[in-house]
Design a protein around this motif. Sequence first.
Motif, PDB file in Angstrom:
ATOM      1  N   GLY B 358      -8.092  -3.817  -4.361  1.00 36.16           N
ATOM      2  CA  GLY B 358      -7.641  -4.032  -2.998  1.00 36.16           C
ATOM      3  C   GLY B 358      -6.158  -3.754  -2.841  1.00 36.16           C
ATOM      4  N   SER B 359      -5.362  -4.251  -3.805  1.00 29.76           N
ATOM      5  CA  SER B 359      -3.914  -4.046  -3.702  1.00 29.76           C
ATOM      6  C   SER B 359      -3.561  -2.575  -3.826  1.00 29.76           C
ATOM      7  CB  SER B 359      -3.195  -4.841  -4.786  1.00 29.76           C
ATOM      8  OG  SER B 359      -3.568  -6.183  -4.710  1.00 29.76           O
ATOM      9  N   LEU B 360      -4.229  -1.878  -4.755  1.00 28.06           N
ATOM     10  CA  LEU B 360      -3.920  -0.452  -4.932  1.00 28.06           C
ATOM     11  C   LEU B 360      -4.307   0.331  -3.680  1.00 28.06           C
ATOM     12  CD1 LEU B 360      -4.884   0.313  -8.632  1.00 28.06           C
ATOM     13  CD2 LEU B 360      -2.626   0.078  -7.620  1.00 28.06           C
ATOM     14  N   PHE B 361      -5.466  -0.018  -3.121  1.00 26.58           N
ATOM     15  CA  PHE B 361      -5.929   0.652  -1.912  1.00 26.58           C
ATOM     16  C   PHE B 361      -4.919   0.449  -0.786  1.00 26.58           C
ATOM     17  CE2 PHE B 361      -9.810   0.975   1.121  1.00 26.58           C
ATOM     18  CZ  PHE B 361      -9.493   2.287   1.360  1.00 26.58           C
ATOM     19  N   TYR B 362      -4.518  -0.815  -0.610  1.00 22.75           N
ATOM     20  CA  TYR B 362      -3.534  -1.142   0.415  1.00 22.75           C
ATOM     21  C   TYR B 362      -2.226  -0.404   0.151  1.00 22.75           C
ATOM     22  CZ  TYR B 362      -0.733  -4.072   3.515  1.00 22.75           C
ATOM     23  OH  TYR B 362       0.092  -4.522   4.507  1.00 22.75           O
ATOM     24  N   GLY B 363      -1.794  -0.441  -1.127  1.00 21.23           N
ATOM     25  CA  GLY B 363      -0.543   0.221  -1.482  1.00 21.23           C
ATOM     26  C   GLY B 363      -0.597   1.713  -1.206  1.00 21.23           C
ATOM     27  N   LEU B 364      -1.748   2.328  -1.488  1.00 18.79           N
ATOM     28  CA  LEU B 364      -1.904   3.766  -1.248  1.00 18.79           C
ATOM     29  C   LEU B 364      -1.765   4.073   0.238  1.00 18.79           C
ATOM     30  CD1 LEU B 364      -2.682   6.390  -2.795  1.00 18.79           C
ATOM     31  CD2 LEU B 364      -4.997   6.003  -1.977  1.00 18.79           C
ATOM     32  N   VAL B 365      -2.459   3.258   1.072  1.00 17.74           N
ATOM     33  CA  VAL B 365      -2.372   3.477   2.520  1.00 17.74           C
ATOM     34  C   VAL B 365      -0.931   3.288   2.987  1.00 17.74           C
ATOM     35  CG1 VAL B 365      -3.153   2.659   4.763  1.00 17.74           C
ATOM     36  CG2 VAL B 365      -4.763   2.811   2.898  1.00 17.74           C
ATOM     37  N   ALA B 366      -0.269   2.244   2.459  1.00 20.26           N
ATOM     38  CA  ALA B 366       1.115   1.982   2.857  1.00 20.26           C
ATOM     39  C   ALA B 366       2.030   3.131   2.445  1.00 20.26           C
ATOM     40  CB  ALA B 366       1.594   0.668   2.244  1.00 20.26           C
ATOM     41  N   MET B 367       1.736   3.747   1.271  1.00 23.36           N
ATOM     42  CA  MET B 367       2.560   4.860   0.799  1.00 23.36           C
ATOM     43  C   MET B 367       2.391   6.076   1.696  1.00 23.36           C
ATOM     44  SD  MET B 367       2.716   5.109  -3.280  1.00 23.36           S
ATOM     45  CE  MET B 367       2.084   6.748  -3.437  1.00 23.36           C
ATOM     46  N   ILE B 368       1.119   6.354   2.078  1.00 18.21           N
ATOM     47  CA  ILE B 368       0.875   7.473   2.989  1.00 18.21           C
ATOM     48  C   ILE B 368       1.566   7.202   4.324  1.00 18.21           C
ATOM     49  CG2 ILE B 368      -0.913   8.800   4.173  1.00 18.21           C
ATOM     50  CD1 ILE B 368      -2.788   8.056   1.899  1.00 18.21           C
ATOM     51  N   GLU B 369       1.518   5.933   4.764  1.00 19.52           N
ATOM     52  CA  GLU B 369       2.175   5.581   6.012  1.00 19.52           C
ATOM     53  C   GLU B 369       3.671   5.894   5.951  1.00 19.52           C
ATOM     54  OE1 GLU B 369       2.500   1.438   6.766  1.00 19.52           O
ATOM     55  OE2 GLU B 369       2.799   1.739   8.906  1.00 19.52           O
ATOM     56  N   ARG B 370       4.276   5.520   4.817  1.00 20.65           N
ATOM     57  CA  ARG B 370       5.709   5.752   4.651  1.00 20.65           C
ATOM     58  C   ARG B 370       6.030   7.250   4.745  1.00 20.65           C
ATOM     59  NH1 ARG B 370      10.057   2.790   2.891  1.00 20.65           N
ATOM     60  NH2 ARG B 370       8.846   0.893   3.069  1.00 20.65           N
ATOM     61  N   ALA B 371       5.118   8.064   4.191  1.00 22.83           N
ATOM     62  CA  ALA B 371       5.362   9.500   4.215  1.00 22.83           C
ATOM     63  C   ALA B 371       5.142  10.072   5.608  1.00 22.83           C
ATOM     64  CB  ALA B 371       4.441  10.198   3.213  1.00 22.83           C
ATOM     65  N   VAL B 372       4.162   9.513   6.359  1.00 20.34           N
ATOM     66  CA  VAL B 372       3.820  10.104   7.656  1.00 20.34           C
ATOM     67  C   VAL B 372       4.753   9.600   8.748  1.00 20.34           C
ATOM     68  CG1 VAL B 372       2.018  10.231   9.418  1.00 20.34           C
ATOM     69  CG2 VAL B 372       1.420  10.490   7.030  1.00 20.34           C
ATOM     70  N   THR B 373       5.042   8.294   8.742  1.00 17.35           N
ATOM     71  CA  THR B 373       5.853   7.744   9.830  1.00 17.35           C
ATOM     72  C   THR B 373       7.268   7.450   9.365  1.00 17.35           C
ATOM     73  OG1 THR B 373       5.204   5.498   9.319  1.00 17.35           O
ATOM     74  CG2 THR B 373       3.815   6.668  10.861  1.00 17.35           C
ATOM     75  N   PHE B 374       7.834   8.401   8.620  1.00 17.44           N
ATOM     76  CA  PHE B 374       9.187   8.206   8.087  1.00 17.44           C
ATOM     77  C   PHE B 374      10.218   8.054   9.188  1.00 17.44           C
ATOM     78  CE2 PHE B 374       8.275  12.637   8.652  1.00 17.44           C
ATOM     79  CZ  PHE B 374       9.388  13.110   9.307  1.00 17.44           C
TER      80      PHE B 374
END
Lengths: 307, 381
Positions: B358-374
Amino acid sequence: MTDIALPASRTANPFAGLMAGTTGPVIVVVLAILAIWYIAAVSLNAKFQIEIYERANQVDVPFSQLVTDTLAQERPVLPAPHQVIAEMWDTTVNKKITSKRSLVYHTGITLSSTLLGFLIGTTLGILLAVGIVHSRVLDKSMMPWVISSQTIPILAIAPMIIVVLNAVGISGLLPKAMISTYLSFFPVTVGMVKGLRSPEVIHMDLMHTYSATRWQAFWKLRLPYAVPYLFTSMKIGMAASLVGAIVGELPTGAVAGLGARLLAGSYYGQTVQIWSALLMAALLAGALVALIGVIEKQTLKYMGMDR
Amino acid sequence: MSSMTASRSRFDTAAILAGLVIVCVGLSLATMAFAGDRYVFNTPNLGIPFGFLAILGVRYSLGFAHNRAGDIALGVVCAVSGWFLIRAAHQFAGDAAFGFWALVCALWFSFWLFVDRLAAWRLSDPSAARVVNLLIPLLFGATLLLLWELIVTGAGVPKVLLPAPSEIWVRLVGSVPTLWADFQQTFVKAVLIGYAVGCGSAFITAILVDRSPFLRRGLLPIGNFVSALPIIGVAPIMVMWFGFDWPSKAAVVIIMTFFPMLVNTVSGLAASDAMQRDLMRTYASSYWQTLFKLRLPMAMPFIFNALKINSTLALIGAIVAEFFGTPIVGMGFRISTEVGRMNVDMVWAEIAVAALAGSLFYGLVAMIERAVTFWHPSMRR
């Protein structure tokens, strides 16, 4: 683009005003959902009904009879809305409240553990948020764990928590309430941290020029600012708390509560019972959230913050 | 800076914590550590590190070691003392007496002191600051695990109630194939497929709904209402409809993830200003150009908010749905059966896997978010 379809309020259509707001569209959408539900009920239940006809050697059953029969099955794949309503009416009004067949009795049990869990969770959440806002160590060390605590599927271990606490001798309301607590503290903590930090720097500076202590700044500036955030997150927390209570009831051997009702229904294939419990849970959630909404409105009015 | 904060706060947390460490160590020296007349003096691998801890505590309370070298020394001593204390606790499991608990408190306070000192570091190098910021919550977690281990072994809590982290770890390492099979069944099949279908269909629905203001006004309140409902209750129905295998779990996940995604995407699509849309119109851009170049990028923070909420909802939905019937594999199935067999350490191992996933999944989504909504203000530092 989207504003081509302006509501025709200038015409004499009496429904125009209704359709321009949210009420009209919501009613239309609800009616559409009900229509889809009926169509789905007929088409999903038809297969079994046709099998019944074949077994009874009935041929050339008129379509209208097929439709009425599919909507009146004992254990349909998908019960029709009126069946669910009838079952709910039967189990709420026609049964004594203390009876184990009464849905009110089960709802009351779920409600009590929801409220207890919500109360503990909200208190815990507010305390944590106050700590996090005032201590840099707590902020840095705790906040990531508060967030990642929710990635742990706690609902998954809810059965185990109940079983284990039962083994220790703690049974009844508290174990279920603890699951509700775990689920509801998170939105409150996050919302309150945001709310307590929402005063602008200039206001904090003003408090500083008044030589206000942290305590005074908290009570007179931070807390009032955080109240709207608190209510928003309490609504989420209440919904989460209800989910926790329902899932917490699953492993107690299907004794009492809406969750137990769901489980018993799924064991014995009583789909109407499952749907009525589900609808009851939905009504309960709606009522609780609406209640918080009313309190929110009154409080904000009292504080002079309503718009 | 530091002098200002020190003068403003009436007490110094570090000094208080250091004082508490000294008091606790003193208490542990005066009382019995383990039942059967074992004092801290009799068990040398306990006495030495705690002597160090007390000395460092004195230095802190007198204000000598307020530098980074002193902090690091404190951390090392904390770790070493923790290690020896765990070994001692395992040696005399269940025999803990007052002195032992005083030592546990001393260890807890000194870890707290260490984290407190670490949080006060002002690092000019941004990457080093990031490492420290990551280290602090990790240390907090490690402290919790340490206390869990010490309390459970020290008090001799039965394994059926709460196994120690070390026992869970042994079980985790010992049953990797089972855990992997469960993970594949629940996470790879039910969660990922359900998540993708649920979020994807909600996204497309949202774009369609957005074209009609009537539908938007009608669906948004209902979507908001449904998001607050205990949707998890549909699990038994889905299991009846789609059978015991993963499709029924994926169906639960689809229903659970649909509405948060729908509501967030619809409100995200309304997030662009009238001014910005007017600008797009002056460029004579078509509907689709406006959608892809202005409105969807503006909606991304909302969409990712929903994706993050859904990443945890999906896992919960799949696991709870398995309580209503599964083939003999799956995380929810394993949890409910191993509880019945009182193999609580296996349950915790499964939970650890679920939490990690769960944490890795969440972290992955958060990382993509950081890249997309920089570009978004909340992403700026």
